[in-house]
Design a protein around this motif. Structure first.
Motif, PDB file in Angstrom:
ATOM      1  N   VAL A 196       0.827  -1.206   0.000  1.00 14.50           N
ATOM      2  CA  VAL A 196       0.000   0.000   0.000  1.00 14.50           C
ATOM      3  C   VAL A 196       0.862   1.258   0.000  1.00 14.50           C
ATOM      4  CG1 VAL A 196      -1.974  -1.120   1.079  1.00 14.50           C
ATOM      5  CG2 VAL A 196      -0.206  -0.116   2.524  1.00 14.50           C
ATOM      6  N   ASP A 203      -0.603   1.018  -6.687  1.00 13.85           N
ATOM      7  CA  ASP A 203       0.514   1.057  -5.746  1.00 13.85           C
ATOM      8  C   ASP A 203       1.831   0.737  -6.445  1.00 13.85           C
ATOM      9  OD1 ASP A 203      -1.296   1.606  -3.704  1.00 13.85           O
ATOM     10  OD2 ASP A 203      -1.535  -0.511  -3.177  1.00 13.85           O
ATOM     11  N   SER A 254     -14.754   1.964   2.039  1.00 10.22           N
ATOM     12  CA  SER A 254     -13.432   2.538   2.295  1.00 10.22           C
ATOM     13  C   SER A 254     -12.501   1.510   2.935  1.00 10.22           C
ATOM     14  CB  SER A 254     -13.562   3.764   3.211  1.00 10.22           C
ATOM     15  OG  SER A 254     -14.318   4.782   2.595  1.00 10.22           O
ATOM     16  N   ILE A 261       3.615   1.974   1.829  1.00  7.10           N
ATOM     17  CA  ILE A 261       4.149   2.391   3.132  1.00  7.10           C
ATOM     18  C   ILE A 261       5.499   1.718   3.349  1.00  7.10           C
ATOM     19  CG2 ILE A 261       3.814   2.321   5.624  1.00  7.10           C
ATOM     20  CD1 ILE A 261       0.802   2.433   5.117  1.00  7.10           C
ATOM     21  N   LEU A 318      -5.515   5.147   5.457  1.00  6.34           N
ATOM     22  CA  LEU A 318      -5.874   4.688   4.122  1.00  6.34           C
ATOM     23  C   LEU A 318      -7.385   4.708   3.893  1.00  6.34           C
ATOM     24  CD1 LEU A 318      -3.439   1.646   3.887  1.00  6.34           C
ATOM     25  CD2 LEU A 318      -3.282   3.762   2.550  1.00  6.34           C
ATOM     26  N   GLU A 378      -2.440   3.141  10.307  1.00  2.00           N
ATOM     27  CA  GLU A 378      -2.228   3.133   8.862  1.00  2.00           C
ATOM     28  C   GLU A 378      -3.506   2.749   8.127  1.00  2.00           C
ATOM     29  OE1 GLU A 378       2.547   2.014   9.025  1.00  2.00           O
ATOM     30  OE2 GLU A 378       1.044   0.411   8.916  1.00  2.00           O
ATOM     31  N   ARG A 433     -11.299  -1.018   0.322  1.00  5.10           N
ATOM     32  CA  ARG A 433     -10.209  -0.491  -0.511  1.00  5.10           C
ATOM     33  C   ARG A 433      -8.900  -0.442   0.279  1.00  5.10           C
ATOM     34  NH1 ARG A 433     -14.523   2.801  -2.328  1.00  5.10           N
ATOM     35  NH2 ARG A 433     -14.037   4.413  -0.796  1.00  5.10           N
ATOM     36  N   ALA A 434      -8.971   0.021   1.532  1.00  6.71           N
ATOM     37  CA  ALA A 434      -7.761   0.140   2.344  1.00  6.71           C
ATOM     38  C   ALA A 434      -7.106  -1.208   2.585  1.00  6.71           C
ATOM     39  CB  ALA A 434      -8.089   0.814   3.677  1.00  6.71           C
ATOM     40  N   ARG A 475      -7.438  -3.848   0.671  1.00 11.49           N
ATOM     41  CA  ARG A 475      -7.214  -4.532  -0.608  1.00 11.49           C
ATOM     42  C   ARG A 475      -8.002  -5.845  -0.674  1.00 11.49           C
ATOM     43  NH1 ARG A 475      -5.398   0.075  -0.650  1.00 11.49           N
ATOM     44  NH2 ARG A 475      -3.420   0.675  -1.615  1.00 11.49           N
ATOM     45  N   ASN A 517      -3.581   7.214  -7.630  1.00 10.97           N
ATOM     46  CA  ASN A 517      -2.364   7.235  -6.832  1.00 10.97           C
ATOM     47  C   ASN A 517      -1.913   8.685  -6.640  1.00 10.97           C
ATOM     48  OD1 ASN A 517      -1.160   7.879  -9.293  1.00 10.97           O
ATOM     49  ND2 ASN A 517      -0.016   5.965  -9.458  1.00 10.97           N
ATOM     50  N   ARG A 518      -0.904   8.885  -5.827  1.00  6.23           N
ATOM     51  CA  ARG A 518      -0.468  10.242  -5.484  1.00  6.23           C
ATOM     52  C   ARG A 518      -0.017  11.008  -6.725  1.00  6.23           C
ATOM     53  NH1 ARG A 518       4.286  12.932  -4.303  1.00  6.23           N
ATOM     54  NH2 ARG A 518       4.120  14.622  -2.756  1.00  6.23           N
TER      55      ARG A 518
END
Length: 286
Positions: A22, A111, A69, A24, A43, A39, A72-73, A75, A131-132
């Motif tokens: 993820v 990811d 949520s 991290i 997420l 964490e 998704r966090a 997976r 993604n970011r």
């Protein structure tokens, strides 16, 4: 609601995920197996206290939005997600609701792509996950509601949605999103969600009515577009779209098409996320 079973399931799923899966860092001093509770909370966009209460079997019944949520966090696979809903006392989401949850495999690919901008979309153009790097490039696309969830609706009803594309590309983009919607409408014939969206677009936009009447059909696969970013300027990007077997979701990957775009994308990564100007979150995904 099966609180003890739910608590046990969430603990096991949390402990089964490697932090690297993820995004991290798994430092040498980490003692916790899998993810830490804070964490998971980060997420999933919820408080650490609520995650703790869920895992201790003393929480209130979580909403379907909160469960999505968490899925998704953590997976979760499609089967695991349905099991999560059952344990929490909810029926699994119907087909339309499931389509609005990014598939676990696509989330993992986000990811793995790291600094390459990528996002998961529904077949109607709703951004389900980014993604970011994609957020840096296009802004956060996940906070829209109603018809504004859909790219095609924003494109034809909100001028700000076109602001990040070169004006010379607007006609081509308009034809592209309409042709893609026409393909979805054919594939999902009789679906009230699609039919209603088309009807509301025809009422809202003469430009959409003009292009819809031409009956062009084309599924988006590979493309090139110019992004006008408010902080680093023009970026020529190649867009590759990977579609799930049922064609319900897409993974859109954007890569620099030339050295200039590559340098500007790297600059954007260095600058990081700051407040986007008004309308930047309405930028089109493709």
């Amino acid at each position: 609601m099966q609180r003890d079973e739910l608590a046990d399931f969430l603990r096991h799923r949390r402990e089964a995920i490697r932090p690297a899966e993820v995004g991290i860092s798994d430092g040498p001093r980490r003692r916790t197996a899998g993810l830490r509770r804070e964490e998971v909370a980060m997420l999933a966009g919820m408080s650490v206290d609520y995650v703790v209460r869920l895992e201790q079997g003393r929480s209130s019944q979580p909403s379907t939005q909160l469960l999505g949520s968490l899925a998704r966090a953590l997976r979760l696979s499609d089967d695991e997600r349905d099991h999560l809903f059952h344990l929490a006392g909810h029926q699994p989401l119907p087909a339309e609701g499931v389509a609005r949850l990014a598939r676990a495999g696509l989330i993992r690919m986000l990811d793995l792509l790291g600094d390459t901008p990528a996002m998961v979309l529904s077949d109607l153009g709703e951004v389900l996950a980014q993604n970011r790097a994609a957020i840096l490039l296009t802004g956060d696309q996940s906070g829209f509601s109603g018809d504004r969830r859909y790219l095609v609706y924003r494109w034809f009803t909100d001028p700000a949605a076109r602001a990040v594309n070169s004006p010379e590309e607007h006609e081509y983009r308009s034809r592209q999103v309409v042709a893609d919607l026409r393909a979805v409408a054919g594939r999902r014939a009789g679906d009230p969600t699609v039919a209603g969206l088309v009807e509301r677009l025809q009422a809202a936009s003469a430009d959409f009515r003009r292009l819809w009447a031409e009956h062009e059909v084309a599924v988006r696969r590979a493309d090139r577009k110019t992004v006008l970013h408010p902080r680093v300027g023009r970026l020529l990007m190649d867009c590759e779209t990977l579609v799930t077997p049922d064609q319900g979701q897409q993974l859109l990957v954007l890569t620099p098409a030339d050295d200039e775009a590559r340098e500007r994308l790297e600059l954007l990564r260095v600058l990081g996320i700051e407040e986007f100007p008004v309308g930047a979150a309405d930028s089109p995904e493709q």
